[in-house]
Motif scaffolding. Structure first.
Motif, PDB file in Angstrom:
ATOM      1  N   SER A  61       2.774  16.198   4.628  1.00 35.57           N
ATOM      2  CA  SER A  61       2.294  15.395   5.761  1.00 35.57           C
ATOM      3  C   SER A  61       1.175  16.107   6.520  1.00 35.57           C
ATOM      4  O   SER A  61       0.634  15.565   7.476  1.00 35.57           O
ATOM      5  CB  SER A  61       3.447  15.063   6.705  1.00 35.57           C
ATOM      6  N   GLY A  62       0.849  17.345   6.090  1.00 32.18           N
ATOM      7  CA  GLY A  62      -0.311  18.017   6.649  1.00 32.18           C
ATOM      8  C   GLY A  62      -0.039  19.222   7.530  1.00 32.18           C
ATOM      9  O   GLY A  62      -0.980  19.813   8.054  1.00 32.18           O
ATOM     10  N   VAL A  63       1.220  19.608   7.689  1.00 33.79           N
ATOM     11  CA  VAL A  63       1.493  20.769   8.530  1.00 33.79           C
ATOM     12  C   VAL A  63       1.307  22.060   7.737  1.00 33.79           C
ATOM     13  O   VAL A  63       1.327  22.058   6.517  1.00 33.79           O
ATOM     14  CB  VAL A  63       2.920  20.724   9.148  1.00 33.79           C
ATOM     15  N   THR A  64       1.126  23.158   8.454  1.00 32.51           N
ATOM     16  CA  THR A  64       1.007  24.462   7.809  1.00 32.51           C
ATOM     17  C   THR A  64       2.389  24.929   7.342  1.00 32.51           C
ATOM     18  O   THR A  64       3.416  24.388   7.765  1.00 32.51           O
ATOM     19  CB  THR A  64       0.446  25.513   8.786  1.00 32.51           C
ATOM     20  N   ASN A  65       2.398  25.951   6.511  1.00 26.53           N
ATOM     21  CA  ASN A  65       3.673  26.517   6.063  1.00 26.53           C
ATOM     22  C   ASN A  65       4.477  27.042   7.251  1.00 26.53           C
ATOM     23  O   ASN A  65       5.699  26.900   7.299  1.00 26.53           O
ATOM     24  CB  ASN A  65       3.445  27.640   5.046  1.00 26.53           C
ATOM     25  N   ARG A  66       3.791  27.639   8.212  1.00 29.79           N
ATOM     26  CA  ARG A  66       4.467  28.157   9.415  1.00 29.79           C
ATOM     27  C   ARG A  66       5.103  27.015  10.203  1.00 29.79           C
ATOM     28  O   ARG A  66       6.238  27.102  10.638  1.00 29.79           O
ATOM     29  CB  ARG A  66       3.460  28.930  10.281  1.00 29.79           C
ATOM     30  N   GLN A  67       4.362  25.925  10.390  1.00 29.25           N
ATOM     31  CA  GLN A  67       4.914  24.771  11.115  1.00 29.25           C
ATOM     32  C   GLN A  67       6.095  24.170  10.366  1.00 29.25           C
ATOM     33  O   GLN A  67       7.104  23.807  10.975  1.00 29.25           O
ATOM     34  CB  GLN A  67       3.838  23.700  11.323  1.00 29.25           C
ATOM     35  N   ALA A  68       5.976  24.058   9.047  1.00 31.97           N
ATOM     36  CA  ALA A  68       7.073  23.530   8.239  1.00 31.97           C
ATOM     37  C   ALA A  68       8.300  24.427   8.377  1.00 31.97           C
ATOM     38  O   ALA A  68       9.431  23.936   8.525  1.00 31.97           O
ATOM     39  CB  ALA A  68       6.663  23.410   6.775  1.00 31.97           C
ATOM     40  N   ALA A  69       8.089  25.725   8.337  1.00 32.64           N
ATOM     41  CA  ALA A  69       9.198  26.676   8.482  1.00 32.64           C
ATOM     42  C   ALA A  69       9.882  26.493   9.834  1.00 32.64           C
ATOM     43  O   ALA A  69      11.119  26.444   9.917  1.00 32.64           O
ATOM     44  CB  ALA A  69       8.696  28.104   8.321  1.00 32.64           C
ATOM     45  N   ASP A  70       9.093  26.377  10.890  1.00 32.55           N
ATOM     46  CA  ASP A  70       9.659  26.187  12.229  1.00 32.55           C
ATOM     47  C   ASP A  70      10.405  24.866  12.327  1.00 32.55           C
ATOM     48  O   ASP A  70      11.519  24.804  12.855  1.00 32.55           O
ATOM     49  CB  ASP A  70       8.559  26.240  13.294  1.00 32.55           C
ATOM     50  N   GLU A 110      13.826  21.299  -1.343  1.00 36.49           N
ATOM     51  CA  GLU A 110      12.444  21.149  -1.796  1.00 36.49           C
ATOM     52  C   GLU A 110      11.831  19.860  -1.269  1.00 36.49           C
ATOM     53  O   GLU A 110      10.668  19.830  -0.868  1.00 36.49           O
ATOM     54  CB  GLU A 110      12.381  21.170  -3.322  1.00 36.49           C
ATOM     55  N   LEU A 111      12.623  18.784  -1.272  1.00 38.49           N
ATOM     56  CA  LEU A 111      12.125  17.498  -0.783  1.00 38.49           C
ATOM     57  C   LEU A 111      11.730  17.595   0.688  1.00 38.49           C
ATOM     58  O   LEU A 111      10.669  17.106   1.090  1.00 38.49           O
ATOM     59  CB  LEU A 111      13.167  16.401  -0.989  1.00 38.49           C
ATOM     60  N   ARG A 112      12.555  18.250   1.489  1.00 36.45           N
ATOM     61  CA  ARG A 112      12.230  18.408   2.907  1.00 36.45           C
ATOM     62  C   ARG A 112      10.925  19.189   3.092  1.00 36.45           C
ATOM     63  O   ARG A 112      10.084  18.819   3.899  1.00 36.45           O
ATOM     64  CB  ARG A 112      13.384  19.091   3.647  1.00 36.45           C
ATOM     65  N   VAL A 113      10.769  20.255   2.314  1.00 37.52           N
ATOM     66  CA  VAL A 113       9.540  21.053   2.400  1.00 37.52           C
ATOM     67  C   VAL A 113       8.348  20.226   1.919  1.00 37.52           C
ATOM     68  O   VAL A 113       7.289  20.211   2.557  1.00 37.52           O
ATOM     69  CB  VAL A 113       9.674  22.363   1.591  1.00 37.52           C
ATOM     70  N   ALA A 114       8.513  19.507   0.810  1.00 35.35           N
ATOM     71  CA  ALA A 114       7.417  18.697   0.275  1.00 35.35           C
ATOM     72  C   ALA A 114       6.970  17.641   1.279  1.00 35.35           C
ATOM     73  O   ALA A 114       5.771  17.443   1.501  1.00 35.35           O
ATOM     74  CB  ALA A 114       7.841  18.029  -1.033  1.00 35.35           C
ATOM     75  N   MET A 115       7.927  16.960   1.908  1.00 37.49           N
ATOM     76  CA  MET A 115       7.590  15.906   2.865  1.00 37.49           C
ATOM     77  C   MET A 115       6.915  16.502   4.096  1.00 37.49           C
ATOM     78  O   MET A 115       5.988  15.911   4.648  1.00 37.49           O
ATOM     79  CB  MET A 115       8.835  15.110   3.264  1.00 37.49           C
ATOM     80  N   SER A 116       7.355  17.672   4.511  1.00 39.27           N
ATOM     81  CA  SER A 116       6.771  18.313   5.684  1.00 39.27           C
ATOM     82  C   SER A 116       5.360  18.814   5.391  1.00 39.27           C
ATOM     83  O   SER A 116       4.398  18.445   6.074  1.00 39.27           O
ATOM     84  CB  SER A 116       7.671  19.459   6.144  1.00 39.27           C
ATOM     85  N   VAL A 117       5.221  19.637   4.361  1.00 37.79           N
ATOM     86  CA  VAL A 117       3.914  20.202   4.026  1.00 37.79           C
ATOM     87  C   VAL A 117       2.965  19.099   3.567  1.00 37.79           C
ATOM     88  O   VAL A 117       1.782  19.093   3.917  1.00 37.79           O
ATOM     89  CB  VAL A 117       4.057  21.304   2.950  1.00 37.79           C
TER      90      VAL A 117
END
Length: 199
Positions: A149-158, A140-147
């Motif tokens: 920071s402004g990236v889309t869900n698709r970019q975070a997934a990639d 969850e922390l990795r997803v929270a930090m990624s999303v």
């Protein structure tokens, strides 16, 4: 890497260099994977007296570990990088790394390591329980930090080698745990987490 760090701390330089050479060979044999890369770069950081070079090596080690599900090892790298950044006088960055390391160690119930990070932070630290890492799972922390920071869900997934559905699921859990309702609120929390002051 921990063995090399310990040999270096004991001023057994020749043995540490030999161990690092063996680790580099193992890294090549392993197909230069991210795990072994992080170990090599940690070992290299341990054996250099140049703080800038050490920070660069530890940047590589942290980048290699993120997303691998190795929270303790990542926290160790952040702790060491925080120490080196502090030696360079880069206080805000050092506080950020030491704070994240402390939060991760607290989350893992690694009390001696959390205490070490807290001691290095001194008066700069917010209570670790308030940090994102203590409220979220590693994924969850990795997803929270990624999303955040402004990236889309698709970019975070990639970026995180996840499916979009998994990112969406983690976001639902993150929103619930942090008691927020929007990406902008998440972005604000992530910005506060990355700032040198308390969260």
């Amino acid at each position: 890497a921990a063995h090399i760090e310990e040999l270096g701390a004991l001023d057994r330089r020749a043995e540490a260099e030999d161990a690092l050479d063996r680790l580099r060979i193992d890294h090549k044999r392993a197909g230069s994977n991210r795990w072994s890369l992080s170990a090599v770069r940690r070992g290299e950081a341990a054996l250099t007296t140049n703080h800038e070079a050490a920070v660069t090596a530890l940047d590589d080690a942290a980048d290699a570990l993120r997303g691998l599900g190795a929270p303790f090892e990542l926290a160790l790298v952040l702790l060491t990088r925080g120490e080196r950044l502090r030696a360079l006088g880069r206080t805000a960055e050092a506080t950020r790394d030491l704070g994240e390391a402390r939060s991760r160690f607290e989350h893992l119930a690694a009390r001696p390591w959390a205490d070490r990070a807290a001691a290095l932070l001194g008066g700069d630290a917010a209570p670790a329980q308030a940090a994102l890492a203590s409220r979220l799972t590693d994924a969850e922390l990795r997803v929270a930090m990624s999303v955040g920071s402004g990236v889309t869900n698709r970019q975070a997934a990639d970026d995180l080698y996840l499916s979009v559905k998994t990112v969406d699921s983690h976001l639902q859990s993150i929103y619930r745990k942090l008691e927020i309702r929007s990406r902008s609120q998440l972005a604000a929390l992530v910005a506060m987490q990355q700032a040198p002051g308390p969260l």
